[in-house]
Scaffold this active site. Sequence first.
Site, PDB file in Angstrom:
ATOM      1  N   HIS A  57       0.854  -1.195   0.000  1.00  0.00           N
ATOM      2  CA  HIS A  57       0.000   0.000   0.000  1.00  0.00           C
ATOM      3  C   HIS A  57       0.888   1.242   0.000  1.00  0.00           C
ATOM      4  O   HIS A  57       1.958   1.247   0.611  1.00  0.00           O
ATOM      5  CB  HIS A  57      -0.926  -0.007   1.218  1.00  0.00           C
ATOM      6  CG  HIS A  57      -1.956   1.083   1.149  1.00  0.00           C
ATOM      7  ND1 HIS A  57      -1.669   2.372   1.513  1.00  0.00           N
ATOM      8  CD2 HIS A  57      -3.245   1.081   0.725  1.00  0.00           C
ATOM      9  CE1 HIS A  57      -2.756   3.126   1.322  1.00  0.00           C
ATOM     10  NE2 HIS A  57      -3.731   2.359   0.839  1.00  0.00           N
ATOM     11  N   GLU A  99      -4.193   1.771  -7.089  1.00  0.00           N
ATOM     12  CA  GLU A  99      -4.626   2.821  -6.181  1.00  0.00           C
ATOM     13  C   GLU A  99      -3.726   4.046  -6.368  1.00  0.00           C
ATOM     14  O   GLU A  99      -2.697   4.176  -5.687  1.00  0.00           O
ATOM     15  CB  GLU A  99      -4.507   2.355  -4.731  1.00  0.00           C
ATOM     16  CG  GLU A  99      -5.274   1.082  -4.430  1.00  0.00           C
ATOM     17  CD  GLU A  99      -5.646   1.017  -2.959  1.00  0.00           C
ATOM     18  OE1 GLU A  99      -6.836   1.057  -2.670  1.00  0.00           O
ATOM     19  OE2 GLU A  99      -4.732   0.966  -2.120  1.00  0.00           O
TER      20      GLU A  99
END
Length: 266
Positions: A106, A178
């Site tokens: 992430h 993302e």
Amino acid sequence: MPDPRALGAAQLWIGTSWKMNKGLAESRRYARGLADYVEANPMTGVQPFIIPSFTALATTRHELGDESPVLVGVQNAHWEDHGAWTGEVSVAQAKDAGAQLVEIGHSERREHFGETVETTRLKVAAALEHGLVPLLCIGESAETKRAGESSRFILDQAAGALDGLTDEQLGRVLIAYEPIWAIGENGRPATVEELRQPFADLGREYGGRTLGLLYGGSVNPDNAEDLLGIEHVTGLFIGRAAWQLPGYLRILEMAAAHPKASAVTG
Ligand code: PGA
């Protein structure tokens, strides 16, 4: 609980990471509410997953129940099984506590905790070795986007973590695109137009070869349907909008009614 290795690609993946939020009581309440919902609304064509903090992992798993179709994951894990790695939790330990999925790379971990392409590669390999689903997150900064380098950047991040895997291994990997500029309080949702090219690129390389290609970054109940309509998108990875159960349930409901829920082939 379902064995991740037996999961097919013919479904929409709809999941949330709670990031560094929720204690035991709140995690338990959320999991119980979700368990009740999926019992009353069988999830055909949709694969739900939730990613609590390590501290709430076992409680969340327990509250959902062993037979739950909802997968539970961790937000990070170390690639070694055990050893002198103070403060780390291994994939093996996460699995022991009930995790079936491991979020890897992430942007918050890359930015604040020194995650590199090399460590994402090691973590993907460890997750696969233990039979957990790696959820590899990739995404470029606003600066990289302005420079017109998005495609090259995200394909390099993906290749760095995934090159060398066999087709069978790649078939057990989820990828979440993302873009950093779309995530969190300071992010703005990516438009459908902005997402066509990255997903065309990812679709060309990984579509149909992986478990799924997800989009994440300011997903909410109002934009979820349009985002799922983008070619090659086979799931959504949600932060803030799913931290309260009703928000997550609205998106699950919408996904279950989406034409792709019955038509997705990866
Ligand atoms: P957000 O978070 O939905 O709150 O933007 C997404 C993410 O970080 O995965």
